[in-house]
Design a protein around this motif. Sequence first.
Motif, short mmCIF file in Angstrom:
data_model
loop_
_atom_site.label_atom_id
_atom_site.label_comp_id
_atom_site.label_asym_id
_atom_site.label_seq_id
_atom_site.Cartn_x
_atom_site.Cartn_y
_atom_site.Cartn_z
N THR A 95 -1.25 7.22 6.68
CA THR A 95 -0.97 5.58 6.92
C THR A 95 -0.72 5.14 5.71
O THR A 95 -0.16 3.74 5.84
N SER B 84 -2.79 3.60 3.65
CA SER B 84 -3.41 2.44 3.69
C SER B 84 -4.58 2.37 2.59
O SER B 84 -5.25 1.41 2.29
N ARG C 264 0.84 -1.29 0.01
CA ARG C 264 0.01 0.11 0.02
C ARG C 264 0.95 1.18 -0.17
O ARG C 264 0.26 2.35 0.33
#
Length: 155
Positions: free
Chosen positions: A96, A98, A43
Motif C-alpha cells: 500500500t 503507507s 508515501r
Amino acid sequence: MWAALEVIITFTMAILPFVVAFLAVTAPNENVDFSEFWKFVDRGQLYLLSYGLFGPIIWLAFIKPDVARHNARAILGLIAIVVVFPVVGFLGVDPTFSSIQNETIIRASYWFYGGFLVLNYLLIFYCTIEPPTAEDTLNRGSEDMRSMYNKEYGQ
C-alpha cells in the motif's frame, strides 16, 4: 499528437482520485493551502501508478499484434522491465506504500512515474507512426538513383 493526448488523459485519470481526496479533506476548511496536495502522494503512491503503467508498456513494446515490432519498441520494453524491479521490490515490502518515510525514495517515485509516462508516450508514438507506402519508397529510391546517375555522367 494522439500519443501526447493519450498520456495526458492517462495522467489526469490517475491523479484525479488524489485531487478528489484533497478537495474532500480541505472542503470544510476556510483556508486551503494547495501545496498540501502533495501530502496525498507523499508515501510513494506514485510507485503504484508507475506499476499500473507497466502492463500497457509491455503490451505496446512486445505484444501489440497489429503493429510490426521493431528494435526501438523492444529496447523501450526492456528499459521498462529493468526499471520496474525496484517498484516490484517496494510492492513486496509494502503493497500500500503507507509506511515509506524516506524523502529520497518518495522523490524517486515522481521520477519513476514520469519515466513510465515518457516510455508510454514513446511506445504509443511508435505504434501510431505510419510506415511509408511502397510507392513513396520507390519514388525516393528512383530519385536517388537519378541524381547519382546525373552526378556520375554529368547530365
